[in-house]
Enzyme design. Structure first.
Site, PDB file in Angstrom:
ATOM      1  N   LYS A  51       0.805  -1.218   0.000  1.00 39.12           N
ATOM      2  CA  LYS A  51       0.000   0.000   0.000  1.00 39.12           C
ATOM      3  C   LYS A  51       0.846   1.280   0.000  1.00 39.12           C
ATOM      4  CE  LYS A  51      -4.366  -1.478   0.294  1.00 39.12           C
ATOM      5  NZ  LYS A  51      -5.462  -1.019  -0.576  1.00 39.12           N
ATOM      6  N   SER A  77       1.138  -9.852  -0.071  1.00 40.84           N
ATOM      7  CA  SER A  77       0.843  -8.419  -0.089  1.00 40.84           C
ATOM      8  C   SER A  77       1.163  -7.655   1.187  1.00 40.84           C
ATOM      9  CB  SER A  77      -0.627  -8.190  -0.455  1.00 40.84           C
ATOM     10  OG  SER A  77      -1.473  -8.765   0.521  1.00 40.84           O
TER      11      SER A  77
END
Length: 324
Positions: A57, A308
């Site tokens: 992110k 992730s």
């Protein structure tokens, strides 16, 4: 050229990579002989759990904030996030000297709330049963005259996330298959766009929790589906739906979307910890779970798997792993 192609182009992902150079970590790619034997394939794990703030992110957050006008930078930004995008925005804001406000659900992992505050953001908690984060964010943004930087449905966010796959391909070269976790679709949109541009024959498969299967249903029905407050341990995939930008991108560039069970997520998380010796969070192992649990099989293939994130609330580990 369609309108969505104008919103984000391959050149935007390459430009994002230049902005992130020397700022974001170029995360490692790990392999495992055991995983290769289990899957009968060559597997390459792109480890975004080693990214700044512990997830991919940060890429989109920094790429987005760095392109704001000077007046917008001075006023500050607002976002809504269960944790990883919140931390990415908070750190990007700190690095760029931009005030940040983050709307987070009260049940977001404590480790993510603490880290977001630690990076300097003002955190506003809310009860997801009483109001949606989008409604609260819009109200606060109007009240404080702040620009909203959404967690996934934004061209600059998508372009930043796409640099994850760009780096993997630059390091590994040809891939037959790329597995990507899917929440709101920012990561898989950016990664599928750049992958199809560089490796047209590479298949892209998204993976989400079975208990938050809105993207899967949307993909197969070709109509945007919504799920409200899904009950999954993968908090990064609790998004209500794909976005207005990400949904058409997913339909255009992604080959398939599959789901994995809560038990599969936990088993894979433990396996990754034990065999790869790295810390990965539940959402972070979605793509790996599809492969290791046999939901996706491609013997003899060269497979990329994106891990992730690695922001785990360690206080809950015993309870989590006891469910296996």
């Amino acid at each position: 050229m369609t309108s969505r192609d104008k919103l984000i182009r391959i050149a935007d992902i390459r430009a994002a990579a230049k902005r992130l150079e020397g700022i974001a970590h170029r995360t490692p790619v790990l392999t495992s002989t055991t995983v290769n034997q289990i899957t009968k394939s060559q597997v390459f794990f792109k480890c975004e759990n080693f990214q700044r703030t512990g997830s991919f992110k940060f890429r989109g957050a920094y790429n987005s904030l760095s392109q704001l006008s000077e007046s917008q930078k001075q006023k500050g930004v607002l976002t809504f996030s269960s944790g990883n995008h919140a931390q990415g925005i908070a750190l990007a804001g700190k690095l760029l000297n931009i005030p940040t406000t983050v709307v987070m659900p009260a049940n977001a992992p404590a480790v993510k709330q603490t880290a977001t505050r630690g990076y300097g953001a003002q955190v506003i908690l809310y009860n997801p049963k009483e109001i949606t984060r989008e409604e609260l964010a819009l109200s606060l943004a109007q009240e404080k005259d702040l620009k909203i930087i959404p967690p996934f449905d934004h061209p600059h966010i998508i372009a930043g996330q796409g640099t994850t796959a760009l780096e993997l391909i630059q390091e590994i070269g040809e891939l037959d298959l790329l597995l990507v976790c899917c929440g709101g679709g920012g990561l898989i949109s950016g990664c599928s766009m750049i992958t199809k541009a560089l490796l047209p024959n590479c298949r892209i498969i998204g993976v989400e929790p079975a208990q938050a299967d809105d993207a899967t249903r949307s993909f197969y029905s070709k109509t945007l589906q919504i799920v409200h407050n899904p009950d999954t341990i993968a908090d990064g995939a609790r998004t209500p739906s794909l976005g207005k930008i990400t949904f058409p991108l997913v339909l255009e560039y992604v080959d398939d979307i599959v789901t994995v069970s809560e038990q599969a997520i936990i088993r894979t998380m433990l396996f990754i910890w034990q065999r790869l010796k790295i810390v990965a969070e539940p959402t972070g192992v979605l793509a790996a779970a599809a492969l290791l649990e046999g939901v996706v099989k491609n013997p003899g293939a060269k497979i990329g798997v994106i891990i992730s994130g690695g922001n785990v609330d360690l206080a809950n580990l015993e309870k989590l792993f006891s469910q296996i």
